[in-house]
Design a protein around this motif. Structure first.
Motif, PDB file in Angstrom:
ATOM      1  N   ILE A 173       4.406   8.717  15.337  1.00  0.00           N
ATOM      2  CA  ILE A 173       4.701   7.722  14.351  1.00  0.00           C
ATOM      3  C   ILE A 173       3.187   7.399  13.458  1.00  0.00           C
ATOM      4  CG2 ILE A 173       5.135   5.108  13.775  1.00  0.00           C
ATOM      5  CD1 ILE A 173       6.906   5.299  16.465  1.00  0.00           C
ATOM      6  N   ILE A 174       2.301   7.440  14.376  1.00  0.00           N
ATOM      7  CA  ILE A 174       0.838   7.134  13.721  1.00  0.00           C
ATOM      8  C   ILE A 174       0.640   8.311  12.609  1.00  0.00           C
ATOM      9  CG2 ILE A 174      -1.452   6.783  13.990  1.00  0.00           C
ATOM     10  CD1 ILE A 174       0.307   4.376  14.851  1.00  0.00           C
ATOM     11  N   GLY A 175       0.751   9.618  13.041  1.00  0.00           N
ATOM     12  CA  GLY A 175       0.535  10.684  12.186  1.00  0.00           C
ATOM     13  C   GLY A 175       1.088  10.770  11.059  1.00  0.00           C
ATOM     14  N   HIS A 176       2.722  10.595  11.367  1.00  0.00           N
ATOM     15  CA  HIS A 176       3.669  10.771  10.168  1.00  0.00           C
ATOM     16  C   HIS A 176       3.303   9.585   9.100  1.00  0.00           C
ATOM     17  CE1 HIS A 176       7.348  11.246   8.018  1.00  0.00           C
ATOM     18  NE2 HIS A 176       7.579   9.877   7.999  1.00  0.00           N
ATOM     19  N   MET A 177       3.098   8.387   9.670  1.00  0.00           N
ATOM     20  CA  MET A 177       2.839   7.377   8.519  1.00  0.00           C
ATOM     21  C   MET A 177       1.604   7.544   7.832  1.00  0.00           C
ATOM     22  SD  MET A 177       5.289   5.073   8.471  1.00  0.00           S
ATOM     23  CE  MET A 177       4.335   3.739   7.453  1.00  0.00           C
ATOM     24  N   ASN A 178       0.530   8.003   8.566  1.00  0.00           N
ATOM     25  CA  ASN A 178      -0.909   8.195   7.823  1.00  0.00           C
ATOM     26  C   ASN A 178      -0.983   9.560   6.962  1.00  0.00           C
ATOM     27  OD1 ASN A 178      -1.876   5.844   9.096  1.00  0.00           O
ATOM     28  ND2 ASN A 178      -2.686   7.160  10.617  1.00  0.00           N
ATOM     29  N   THR A 179      -0.111  10.491   7.532  1.00  0.00           N
ATOM     30  CA  THR A 179      -0.311  11.668   6.332  1.00  0.00           C
ATOM     31  C   THR A 179       0.659  11.532   5.324  1.00  0.00           C
ATOM     32  OG1 THR A 179      -0.420  13.008   8.617  1.00  0.00           O
ATOM     33  CG2 THR A 179       0.358  14.179   6.647  1.00  0.00           C
ATOM     34  N   GLY A 200      -8.071   1.122   1.369  1.00  0.00           N
ATOM     35  CA  GLY A 200      -7.791   2.450   2.420  1.00  0.00           C
ATOM     36  C   GLY A 200      -7.210   2.407   3.691  1.00  0.00           C
ATOM     37  N   TRP A 201      -6.133   1.380   3.666  1.00  0.00           N
ATOM     38  CA  TRP A 201      -5.491   1.281   5.198  1.00  0.00           C
ATOM     39  C   TRP A 201      -4.797   2.240   5.781  1.00  0.00           C
ATOM     40  CZ3 TRP A 201      -7.505  -3.020   7.086  1.00  0.00           C
ATOM     41  CH2 TRP A 201      -7.709  -4.162   6.366  1.00  0.00           C
ATOM     42  N   LEU A 202      -5.001   2.644   7.228  1.00  0.00           N
ATOM     43  CA  LEU A 202      -4.113   3.566   7.756  1.00  0.00           C
ATOM     44  C   LEU A 202      -3.571   3.054   9.244  1.00  0.00           C
ATOM     45  CD1 LEU A 202      -6.601   6.605   7.857  1.00  0.00           C
ATOM     46  CD2 LEU A 202      -4.313   6.285   6.500  1.00  0.00           C
ATOM     47  N   MET A 203      -2.648   3.267   9.728  1.00  0.00           N
ATOM     48  CA  MET A 203      -1.720   2.729  10.924  1.00  0.00           C
ATOM     49  C   MET A 203      -2.645   3.294  12.004  1.00  0.00           C
ATOM     50  SD  MET A 203       1.904   2.999  12.337  1.00  0.00           S
ATOM     51  CE  MET A 203       2.716   2.144  10.919  1.00  0.00           C
ATOM     52  N   HIS A 204      -3.108   2.213  12.808  1.00  0.00           N
ATOM     53  CA  HIS A 204      -4.218   2.444  13.716  1.00  0.00           C
ATOM     54  C   HIS A 204      -3.188   2.546  15.244  1.00  0.00           C
ATOM     55  CE1 HIS A 204      -7.643   2.292  16.699  1.00  0.00           C
ATOM     56  NE2 HIS A 204      -6.862   1.226  17.247  1.00  0.00           N
ATOM     57  N   SER A 205      -2.412   1.444  15.096  1.00  0.00           N
ATOM     58  CA  SER A 205      -1.245   1.552  16.615  1.00  0.00           C
ATOM     59  C   SER A 205      -0.363   0.994  16.186  1.00  0.00           C
ATOM     60  CB  SER A 205      -2.098   0.887  17.764  1.00  0.00           C
ATOM     61  OG  SER A 205      -2.603  -0.464  17.125  1.00  0.00           O
ATOM     62  N   ILE A 206       0.786   0.986  17.018  1.00  0.00           N
ATOM     63  CA  ILE A 206       2.056   0.439  16.885  1.00  0.00           C
ATOM     64  C   ILE A 206       2.677  -0.109  18.113  1.00  0.00           C
ATOM     65  CG2 ILE A 206       3.646   2.429  16.835  1.00  0.00           C
ATOM     66  CD1 ILE A 206       5.342   1.207  14.613  1.00  0.00           C
ATOM     67  N   ASP A 207       3.278  -1.297  18.174  1.00  0.00           N
ATOM     68  CA  ASP A 207       3.855  -1.664  19.451  1.00  0.00           C
ATOM     69  C   ASP A 207       5.102  -2.349  19.097  1.00  0.00           C
ATOM     70  OD1 ASP A 207       3.333  -4.776  18.990  1.00  0.00           O
ATOM     71  OD2 ASP A 207       1.523  -4.121  18.975  1.00  0.00           O
ATOM     72  N   CYS A 208       5.754  -3.044  20.206  1.00  0.00           N
ATOM     73  CA  CYS A 208       7.353  -3.501  20.042  1.00  0.00           C
ATOM     74  C   CYS A 208       7.175  -4.691  19.022  1.00  0.00           C
ATOM     75  CB  CYS A 208       7.763  -4.036  21.193  1.00  0.00           C
ATOM     76  SG  CYS A 208       7.202  -5.351  21.984  1.00  0.00           S
ATOM     77  N   MET A 211       2.379  -3.948  14.116  1.00  0.00           N
ATOM     78  CA  MET A 211       1.267  -2.760  14.046  1.00  0.00           C
ATOM     79  C   MET A 211      -0.238  -3.349  13.740  1.00  0.00           C
ATOM     80  SD  MET A 211       2.418  -1.273  10.377  1.00  0.00           S
ATOM     81  CE  MET A 211       2.824  -2.293   8.860  1.00  0.00           C
ATOM     82  N   VAL A 212      -1.113  -2.483  14.177  1.00  0.00           N
ATOM     83  CA  VAL A 212      -2.533  -2.539  13.688  1.00  0.00           C
ATOM     84  C   VAL A 212      -3.081  -1.708  12.639  1.00  0.00           C
ATOM     85  CG1 VAL A 212      -4.933  -2.980  14.551  1.00  0.00           C
ATOM     86  CG2 VAL A 212      -2.947  -3.689  15.866  1.00  0.00           C
ATOM     87  N   LEU A 213      -3.692  -2.153  11.613  1.00  0.00           N
ATOM     88  CA  LEU A 213      -3.965  -1.114  10.485  1.00  0.00           C
ATOM     89  C   LEU A 213      -5.808  -1.094  10.631  1.00  0.00           C
ATOM     90  CD1 LEU A 213      -1.543  -2.123   7.833  1.00  0.00           C
ATOM     91  CD2 LEU A 213      -1.246  -0.587   9.538  1.00  0.00           C
TER      92      LEU A 213
END
Length: 250
Positions: A173-179, A200-208, A211-213
């Protein structure tokens, strides 16, 4: 004092754990040099939080609390208001959350990765022979939000069930969103926070629960954006992110 009808929901309570920079850990003394066995002992720890809301600890075998856990793994943790919460947080100056559970050693790679995403500096000592990761299996929680405000819940209600597919799909999920969807992330920031969407925000992590950017701008600290409802798998993650983007598109 009775349970307050305006008490926060489980996602908001879990958020107190997710944004905490420290917590008090209470263990049951065994072989302590200063007090007899069975005495309650508290210490300060730096907690992480698993994707489903379970607390994670990285602690040393040399610490008293780790020796106590080896003999009796019942623990309590106290989380207070965070100094870095956003306007979406439910914490007040007096709000606190007690978590009761059992600390279980867990060497799973996904649990380790989850903790180190929140505390990357811990990678410097996480592989030391005396350190280990522990997941707290939650039996119950108790929230107090001030005079006359409280909520008691069993662990089965506090912890979000069926999140293993989200654990397995996290990195994809992280790779897809950031790419492929960095532009969508910036618009989510614009619509769901007060931060500069062009940092220049990127997704750092996701949980239930959200998300942290992180940003390339060194003056912009990581931010957390919560979801309107919990998710459990990559499909639900995609659905909720699309809805957040559609809200921006109007």
């Amino acid at each position: 004092m009775s349970d307050d009808l305006e008490a926060p929901n489980c996602a908001a309570l879990r958020r107190m754990c997710r944004v905490a920079t420290n917590a008090a850990l209470a263990t049951i003394a065994t072989g302590h040099k200063q007090v007899e066995d069975g005495w309650p002992v508290t210490s300060m720890v730096v907690p992480g939080t698993d994707i489903d809301g379970s607390p994670i600890l990285l602690i040393s075998d040399l610490a008293d609390h780790t020796r106590h856990i080896a003999a009796d793994n019942r623990v309590s943790m106290l989380f207070g208001p965070s100094a870095n919460g956003t306007s979406a947080t439910i914490e007040t100056d007096t709000a606190r959350l007690s978590v009761f559970g059992r600390a279980v050693r867990n060497d799973d790679a996904a649990l380790r990765a989850c903790y180190l995403r929140s505390h990357p500096d811990a990678a410097q000592y996480a592989d030391f022979a005396d350190f280990g990761f522990y997941r707290v299996d939650v039996d119950a929680i108790y929230w107090v939000g001030g005079f006359g405000k409280q909520r008691r819940l069993p662990g089965s209600q506090f912890i979000e069930a069926d999140c293993h597919p989200l654990v397995l799909g996290h990195d994809d999920i992280i790779g897809h969103m950031n790419t492929d969807h960095a532009n969508a992330i910036s618009h989510i920031v614009s619509n769901h926070s007060d931060y500069d969407p062009d940092a220049g925000w990127l997704m750092h992590s996701i949980d239930c629960d959200g998300m942290v950017l992180s940003s390339h701008d060194t003056d912009s600290p990581p931010i957390r954006i919560d979801f309107p409802k919990p998710i459990h798998n990559p499909g639900e993650a995609r659905e909720i992110l699309v809805k957040m983007c559609k809200k921006w598109r109007g």
